[in-house]
Write an enzyme that holds these catalytic residues in place. Structure first.
Site, PDB file in Angstrom:
ATOM      1  N   HIS A   4       0.851  -1.188   0.000  1.00  0.00           N
ATOM      2  CA  HIS A   4       0.000   0.000   0.000  1.00  0.00           C
ATOM      3  C   HIS A   4       0.882   1.231   0.000  1.00  0.00           C
ATOM      4  O   HIS A   4       1.929   1.237   0.629  1.00  0.00           O
ATOM      5  CB  HIS A   4      -0.926   0.013   1.228  1.00  0.00           C
ATOM      6  N   ASP A  12      -8.081  -5.187  -0.066  1.00  0.00           N
ATOM      7  CA  ASP A  12      -8.619  -5.803  -1.272  1.00  0.00           C
ATOM      8  C   ASP A  12      -8.245  -7.265  -1.415  1.00  0.00           C
ATOM      9  O   ASP A  12      -8.864  -7.996  -2.192  1.00  0.00           O
ATOM     10  CB  ASP A  12      -8.159  -5.019  -2.507  1.00  0.00           C
TER      11      ASP A  12
HETATM   12  N1  CMC Z   1       4.241  -7.264  -5.274  1.00  0.00           N
HETATM   13  C1  CMC Z   1       5.593  -7.289  -5.416  1.00  0.00           C
HETATM   14  N2  CMC Z   1       6.406  -6.251  -5.146  1.00  0.00           N
HETATM   15  C2  CMC Z   1       5.823  -5.113  -4.721  1.00  0.00           C
HETATM   16  C3  CMC Z   1       4.429  -5.010  -4.543  1.00  0.00           C
HETATM   17  C4  CMC Z   1       3.640  -6.138  -4.839  1.00  0.00           C
HETATM   18  N3  CMC Z   1       2.309  -6.090  -4.702  1.00  0.00           N
HETATM   19  N4  CMC Z   1       4.125  -3.760  -4.118  1.00  0.00           N
HETATM   20  C5  CMC Z   1       5.294  -3.102  -4.017  1.00  0.00           C
HETATM   21  N5  CMC Z   1       6.314  -3.924  -4.376  1.00  0.00           N
HETATM   22  C6  CMC Z   1       7.757  -3.606  -4.313  1.00  0.00           C
HETATM   23  C7  CMC Z   1       8.177  -2.699  -5.462  1.00  0.00           C
HETATM   24  O1  CMC Z   1       8.572  -3.467  -6.591  1.00  0.00           O
HETATM   25  C8  CMC Z   1       9.317  -1.944  -4.828  1.00  0.00           C
HETATM   26  O2  CMC Z   1      10.435  -2.794  -4.806  1.00  0.00           O
HETATM   27  P1  CMC Z   1      11.924  -2.167  -4.951  1.00  0.00           P
HETATM   28  O3  CMC Z   1      12.099  -1.268  -3.755  1.00  0.00           O
HETATM   29  O4  CMC Z   1      12.818  -3.348  -4.956  1.00  0.00           O
HETATM   30  O5  CMC Z   1      11.921  -1.407  -6.242  1.00  0.00           O
HETATM   31  C9  CMC Z   1       8.854  -1.761  -3.383  1.00  0.00           C
HETATM   32  O6  CMC Z   1       7.972  -2.866  -3.124  1.00  0.00           O
HETATM   33  C10 CMC Z   1       8.113  -0.451  -3.138  1.00  0.00           C
HETATM   34  O7  CMC Z   1       7.083  -0.365  -4.109  1.00  0.00           O
HETATM   35  P2  CMC Z   1       6.478   0.994  -4.663  1.00  0.00           P
HETATM   36  O8  CMC Z   1       5.949   0.753  -6.054  1.00  0.00           O
HETATM   37  O9  CMC Z   1       7.434   2.110  -4.444  1.00  0.00           O
HETATM   38  O10 CMC Z   1       5.280   1.206  -3.672  1.00  0.00           O
HETATM   39  P3  CMC Z   1       4.102   2.180  -3.919  1.00  0.00           P
HETATM   40  O11 CMC Z   1       3.806   2.749  -2.589  1.00  0.00           O
HETATM   41  O12 CMC Z   1       4.386   3.135  -5.026  1.00  0.00           O
HETATM   42  O13 CMC Z   1       2.941   1.209  -4.438  1.00  0.00           O
HETATM   43  C11 CMC Z   1       0.980  -0.039  -4.593  1.00  0.00           C
HETATM   44  C12 CMC Z   1       1.809   0.896  -3.742  1.00  0.00           C
HETATM   45  C13 CMC Z   1      -0.360  -0.315  -3.881  1.00  0.00           C
HETATM   46  C14 CMC Z   1       0.648   0.615  -5.953  1.00  0.00           C
HETATM   47  C15 CMC Z   1       1.757  -1.352  -4.806  1.00  0.00           C
HETATM   48  O14 CMC Z   1       2.090  -1.937  -3.569  1.00  0.00           O
HETATM   49  C16 CMC Z   1       0.998  -2.349  -5.676  1.00  0.00           C
HETATM   50  O15 CMC Z   1       1.060  -2.251  -6.911  1.00  0.00           O
HETATM   51  N6  CMC Z   1       0.272  -3.338  -5.057  1.00  0.00           N
HETATM   52  C17 CMC Z   1      -0.514  -4.263  -5.782  1.00  0.00           C
HETATM   53  C18 CMC Z   1      -1.829  -3.616  -6.192  1.00  0.00           C
HETATM   54  C19 CMC Z   1      -2.779  -3.467  -5.030  1.00  0.00           C
HETATM   55  O16 CMC Z   1      -3.005  -4.406  -4.266  1.00  0.00           O
HETATM   56  N7  CMC Z   1      -3.388  -2.263  -4.948  1.00  0.00           N
HETATM   57  C20 CMC Z   1      -4.420  -1.987  -3.950  1.00  0.00           C
HETATM   58  C21 CMC Z   1      -4.031  -0.948  -2.983  1.00  0.00           C
HETATM   59  S1  CMC Z   1      -5.199  -0.931  -1.630  1.00  0.00           S
HETATM   60  C22 CMC Z   1      -6.591  -0.210  -2.266  1.00  0.00           C
HETATM   61  C23 CMC Z   1      -6.606   1.257  -2.155  1.00  0.00           C
HETATM   62  O17 CMC Z   1      -6.511   1.801  -1.017  1.00  0.00           O
HETATM   63  O18 CMC Z   1      -6.718   1.880  -3.220  1.00  0.00           O
END
Ligand code: CMC
Length: 432
Positions: A307, A365
């Protein structure tokens, strides 16, 4: 307001700039950078990770501690003790209603549940197999063509009427999307029923037979709606605020929020979780998918994990996890292969170093998709349910923004990286 200030100094010389620091009632202080543009500087913050875009008194999140409050009330207390319409009242007006206010609010919402009959005809313009979110964007936007009597957004009473209409009509439109998709007649809303019962009735009743909602499922859906009702300045809420900042029609603003919510990184995640579980298919393949999620060269992510704000447990996920068990127990689905696969995946990922180090926990989710599926709600309707719940959050945030005397049209700037000025060459002279 705090007296604290920060001073910005520049390594290449130039006058230092002093910036005020603002304190809220909770959460980190924010540096007030409004004067920077007058000095010829902008800040660079892709994804707004370090930007507070507005003042707000609605929702508070502490991502590290895993806290979520609506108007100061912890989400756990609201999910256990409140109902969705009471939460709507709280988000919109700032206080919990007394008994008389609650009865009046519920009755007013009920008065607005029908949509204009001409809207029924719009549906036939869509293919039957259109994604319900595509239809939702169109239909909620189309509300702006019908309710002209209360569209003066500077008038608080008009804003309130638009809010009632949205809270009341979005479930009706959501159920119509489902009925159209499966080729059944639309079911008109029933004022004798509560908000959630009525939604389930419009989804599952037919003219040939009535529908008795199961109270355990009603309570579960009520909780899903409460948990998803608002979430501070997330992508779709910021979209609604940005659209609303130009003075747009409220129904069009909410349609823009629905469009943003549809994405798999946001509200589309619960649908993506089920698609992922179905793709994994069997416990023996979990390892292979975890490796893909961890691989830098693979864009696959474990849906329902991680998240932007919660870098600890998502407090909504814990409530939803319990609800998930209640619903599956009630329906005798504990041996459901998809649910067993989800629990195994959750366990393996929670013990994996990659996920531990990055603080990637299951989010709300991860479980809500499983609950809704068990209730008989098809996968392509999951994000629609999220939109139904979030409508009140969007409306409350939009209402707050319009009432804020400091609000301005949203207009971010950029770090330009394109060509410098160059001369136009006629076609005949190019490539020489
Ligand atoms: N699976 C694998 N790796 C992940 C995931 C995941 N679901 N989420 C983050 N990472 C890794 C990412 O690759 C990065 O790794 P590194 O530091 O080695 O590059 C690290 O964790 C940090 O990720 P980020 O992209 O900087 O994190 P973010 O805060 O920008 O992304 C997110 C948040 C929700 C978009 C992401 O965690 C994601 O895509 N999750 C899956 C989709 C999901 O479940 N979304 C629902 C969110 S809850 C509903 C809502 O409130 O809207």
């Amino acid at each position: 307001m705090s007296e604290a200030k920060v001073t910005l100094t520049f390594s290449h010389g130039g006058e230092p700039i002093e910036l005020p620091v603002l304190s809220g009632t909770l959460g980190p202080d924010v540096i007030d950078i409004r004067s920077l543009s007058k000095r010829g500087y902008f800040t660079y913050d892709p994804g707004f990770l370090s930007t507070a875009s507005c003042p707000s008194s609605i929702t508070y999140i502490d991502g590290d501690k895993g806290l979520l409050f609506y108007r100061g009330y912890p989400i756990e207390q609201l999910a256990e003790q409140s109902d969705f319409l009471e939460v709507c009242y709280l988000l919109l007006f700032g206080e919990l209603p007394d008994a008389e206010q609650k009865a009046k609010f519920d009755a007013t919402v009920k008065d607005h549940t029908m949509v204009h009959d001409q809207m029924n005809r719009f549906f036939t313009g869509f293919r039957r197999d259109a994604h319900p979110m595509a239809i939702m964007v169109g239909m909620v936007g189309a509300l702006s063509a019908f309710y002209h009597d209360s569209l003066d957004i500077a008038n608080p009473r008009h804003r309130e009427i638009s809010a009632f209409r949205l809270i009341a009509k979005v479930p009706t439109i959501a159920a119509m999307c489902y009925k159209y998709n499966i080729g059944q007649p639309f079911m008109y809303p029933q004022s004798r029923l509560g908000y959630v019962d009525n939604f389930l009735y419009m989804m599952f009743a037919t003219p040939c037979g009535d529908y008795e909602p199961n109270p355990v499922l009603v309570r579960a859906l009520e909780r899903i709606l409460i948990l998803h009702a608002d979430h501070e300045q997330n992508a779709s809420t910021s979209t609604v605020r940005l659209a609303g900042s130009s003075g747009s029609n409220p129904f069009a603003c909410i349609a823009s929020g629905i469009a943003c919510l549809w994405g798999p990184a946001h509200g589309g995640a619960n649908e993506a979780v089920l698609a992922m579980l179905e793709e994994i298919g069997d416990e023996s393949r979990i390892g292979q998918y975890l490796e893909r999620a961890k691989s830098k060269g693979d864009s696959f992510r474990l849906m329902g994990f991680g998240h932007r704000v919660y870098k600890n447990m998502d407090p909504r996920a814990e409530i939803m996890r319990r609800t998930c068990h209640e619903v599956l127990d009630e329906l005798g689905l504990n041996d459901d292969p998809l649910f067993k696969l989800a629990l195994k995946l959750e366990k393996i990922a929670l013990e994996d170093d990659y996920f531990i180090q990055r603080k990637l926990y299951p989010n709300v989710d991860f479980y809500s998709g499983i609950v809704l599926r068990a209730m008989g709600i098809p996968t392509n309707m999951l994000t629609v349910i999220f939109a139904l719940a979030r409508t009140i959050g969007w409306v409350a945030q939009w209402h707050e923004m319009i009432g804020d005397p400091e609000a301005k049209i949203g207009r971010p700037r950029q770090l330009y990286q394109g060509n410098k000025m160059r001369e136009f060459l006629p076609l005949s002279e190019r490539g020489e």
